[in-house]
Design a protein around this motif. Structure first.
Motif, short mmCIF file in Angstrom:
data_model
loop_
_atom_site.label_atom_id
_atom_site.label_comp_id
_atom_site.label_asym_id
_atom_site.label_seq_id
_atom_site.Cartn_x
_atom_site.Cartn_y
_atom_site.Cartn_z
N ASP A 170 101.07 23.52 110.46
CA ASP A 170 102.10 23.43 109.43
C ASP A 170 102.41 21.99 109.02
OD1 ASP A 170 102.50 26.08 108.98
OD2 ASP A 170 104.16 26.31 110.37
N MET A 171 102.15 21.04 109.90
CA MET A 171 102.41 19.64 109.53
C MET A 171 101.52 19.19 108.37
SD MET A 171 103.47 17.58 112.99
CE MET A 171 102.27 18.29 114.10
N PRO A 172 100.20 19.34 108.46
CA PRO A 172 99.41 18.99 107.28
C PRO A 172 99.68 19.91 106.10
CG PRO A 172 98.01 19.97 108.98
CD PRO A 172 99.34 19.67 109.61
N GLU A 173 100.07 21.17 106.36
CA GLU A 173 100.38 22.07 105.26
C GLU A 173 101.60 21.58 104.49
OE1 GLU A 173 102.25 26.25 105.51
OE2 GLU A 173 100.10 26.60 105.36
N GLY A 174 102.65 21.14 105.21
CA GLY A 174 103.82 20.58 104.54
C GLY A 174 103.46 19.35 103.73
N LEU A 175 102.56 18.53 104.28
CA LEU A 175 102.10 17.35 103.56
C LEU A 175 101.36 17.73 102.29
CD1 LEU A 175 101.56 14.29 103.36
CD2 LEU A 175 99.56 14.66 104.83
N VAL A 176 100.46 18.70 102.40
CA VAL A 176 99.67 19.13 101.24
C VAL A 176 100.57 19.71 100.15
CG1 VAL A 176 97.98 20.82 100.46
CG2 VAL A 176 97.54 19.48 102.51
N VAL A 177 101.54 20.51 100.56
CA VAL A 177 102.46 21.12 99.58
C VAL A 177 103.21 20.05 98.82
CG1 VAL A 177 104.59 22.46 99.36
CG2 VAL A 177 102.72 23.31 100.80
N ALA A 178 103.81 19.09 99.55
CA ALA A 178 104.57 18.02 98.89
C ALA A 178 103.66 17.16 98.01
CB ALA A 178 105.28 17.17 99.94
N MET A 179 102.45 16.88 98.51
CA MET A 179 101.51 16.09 97.72
C MET A 179 101.12 16.80 96.43
SD MET A 179 99.03 14.66 100.75
CE MET A 179 97.68 14.45 99.61
N ALA A 180 100.87 18.11 96.55
CA ALA A 180 100.47 18.88 95.38
C ALA A 180 101.59 18.92 94.34
CB ALA A 180 100.07 20.29 95.79
N LEU A 181 102.81 19.10 94.80
CA LEU A 181 103.94 19.12 93.88
C LEU A 181 104.13 17.77 93.20
CD1 LEU A 181 106.44 21.18 96.04
CD2 LEU A 181 105.42 21.91 93.90
N ARG A 182 103.95 16.68 93.96
CA ARG A 182 104.02 15.36 93.36
C ARG A 182 102.90 15.17 92.34
NH1 ARG A 182 107.28 11.73 92.46
NH2 ARG A 182 106.17 9.92 93.28
N GLY A 183 101.73 15.72 92.66
CA GLY A 183 100.58 15.55 91.78
C GLY A 183 100.73 16.23 90.44
N VAL A 184 101.55 17.27 90.36
CA VAL A 184 101.73 17.97 89.07
C VAL A 184 103.03 17.55 88.40
CG1 VAL A 184 100.33 19.96 89.70
CG2 VAL A 184 102.77 19.97 90.23
N GLY A 185 103.66 16.48 88.90
CA GLY A 185 104.74 15.89 88.14
C GLY A 185 106.15 16.05 88.69
N TYR A 186 106.33 16.72 89.85
CA TYR A 186 107.67 16.87 90.38
C TYR A 186 108.14 15.56 91.00
CZ TYR A 186 107.34 21.89 89.71
OH TYR A 186 107.21 23.13 89.16
N ARG A 187 109.45 15.32 90.94
CA ARG A 187 110.01 14.13 91.55
C ARG A 187 109.88 14.18 93.07
NH1 ARG A 187 115.96 13.88 89.15
NH2 ARG A 187 115.78 16.08 89.77
N LYS A 188 109.97 13.01 93.69
CA LYS A 188 109.75 12.92 95.14
C LYS A 188 110.70 13.82 95.92
CE LYS A 188 111.07 9.16 97.17
NZ LYS A 188 111.11 7.74 97.59
N LEU A 189 111.99 13.74 95.62
CA LEU A 189 112.96 14.54 96.36
C LEU A 189 112.75 16.03 96.14
CD1 LEU A 189 116.25 12.48 95.94
CD2 LEU A 189 114.73 12.59 97.93
N THR A 190 112.38 16.40 94.91
CA THR A 190 112.11 17.82 94.63
C THR A 190 110.90 18.30 95.42
OG1 THR A 190 113.02 17.58 92.41
CG2 THR A 190 111.63 19.50 92.82
N ALA A 191 109.84 17.49 95.43
CA ALA A 191 108.62 17.87 96.15
C ALA A 191 108.89 18.01 97.64
CB ALA A 191 107.53 16.84 95.90
N VAL A 192 109.62 17.05 98.21
CA VAL A 192 109.93 17.10 99.63
C VAL A 192 110.84 18.30 99.94
CG1 VAL A 192 111.15 15.91 101.49
CG2 VAL A 192 109.60 14.64 99.99
N GLY A 193 111.86 18.53 99.10
CA GLY A 193 112.76 19.64 99.32
C GLY A 193 112.07 20.99 99.28
N LEU A 194 111.16 21.17 98.32
CA LEU A 194 110.43 22.43 98.24
C LEU A 194 109.43 22.57 99.38
CD1 LEU A 194 109.81 22.70 94.40
CD2 LEU A 194 111.36 24.06 95.80
N GLY A 195 108.87 21.44 99.83
CA GLY A 195 108.00 21.49 100.98
C GLY A 195 108.74 21.96 102.22
#
Length: 271
Positions: A170-195
């Protein structure tokens, strides 16, 4: 939340293993949150690294399906009086049922893949942020269910190995999720929160998985097999295609092999 809390205390009173499942599921959720820390610190990673860690997660889930779910499921069926063919038939049927349930969720629930785009009925009418959350929930649901089913059984050490392996994954999965959200334009806090939010389904699913097994010991081999089938579906239908789509098949495959070996060692060392 109040209703969920009341339901949890009632379930825990009926079956003490529910509390263990909640703790293990919460550990997995915390590991998912921990994986988002590099994104919160504004660290960036290449697509090659992202695909490699996705492959690692697939390898962990694959080994967990085999060593922590399928093999104990066959053993549980035999312990309940089934023969070799009967035990294999029960577990095989459970695997197919688990995969079918995830397939139905995949078809019925609108969600969005990071690369393939929108899927499901009326998907375009929903905000992309919730489509991502639904997709991530589909990924984490079988993991939480697997933890709960394992703790609902009698093999405590095996359940701990499974929960540890899933938490590592789950640790790399959380990283991938946040990275993917950042990659499609979400703000940092939004990406981290959704992760972080993506992992919260795991303790809930773990509680219900343990409670279901607590109702009848005869459900244990079916529950283990269905959890394995759901995880196998996610590996083949979601993680491997996504990790190969950008042309980094070799890195993703190396990650998968390493993840498989790590989870195999954890399972055999703790059992």
């Amino acid at each position: 939340m109040v209703l969920l809390g009341d339901l949890y205390f009632w379930l825990a009173a009926q079956n003490p293993r529910v509390q263990d499942a909640l703790l293990a599921g919460s550990l997995a959720a915390f590991a998912t949150a921990l994986g988002t820390v590099p994104v919160a610190l504004s660290q960036t990673f290449s697509q090659r690294v992202s695909d490699s860690v996705m492959g690692f997660g697939a390898g962990v889930m694959l080994a967990a399906s085999a060593f922590s779910l399928v093999i104990p499921g066959i053993a549980a069926a035999k312990a309940q009086g089934a023969g070799a063919w009967g035990a294999g038939g029960i577990v095989g049927g459970g695997i197919l049922v688990g995969a079918l349930l995830l397939l139905l969720l995949d078809r019925l629930v609108p969600h969005e893949h990071f690369v393939k785009g929108l899927e499901g009925p009326s998907a375009r009418a929903m905000k992309r942020v919730w489509l991502f959350v639904l997709a991530i929930t589909l990924h984490n649901l079988p993991e939480g269910m697997a933890i709960g089913v394992a703790f609902g059984g009698t093999d405590t050490l095996g359940a701990q190995a499974l929960a540890t392996g899933i938490s590592i994954q789950d640790m790399p999965e959380g990283l991938v999720v946040a990275m993917a959200l950042r990659g499609v334009g979400y703000r940092k806090l939004t990406a981290v929160g959704l992760g972080i939010l993506s992992g919260l389904i795991e303790p809930i699913a773990a509680v219900f998985g343990a409670a279901a097994i607590g109702l009848s010991a005869g459900l244990l081999p079916w529950g283990l097999a269905m959890a394995a089938g759901a995880m196998l579906f996610v590996i083949s239908h979601e993680i491997i295609p996504e990790s190969h789509r950008q042309g980094h098949e070799t890195c993703a495959t190396v990650g998968l092999m390493l993840g498989f070996v790590v989870m195999m060692l954890l399972d055999t060392a703790l059992s």
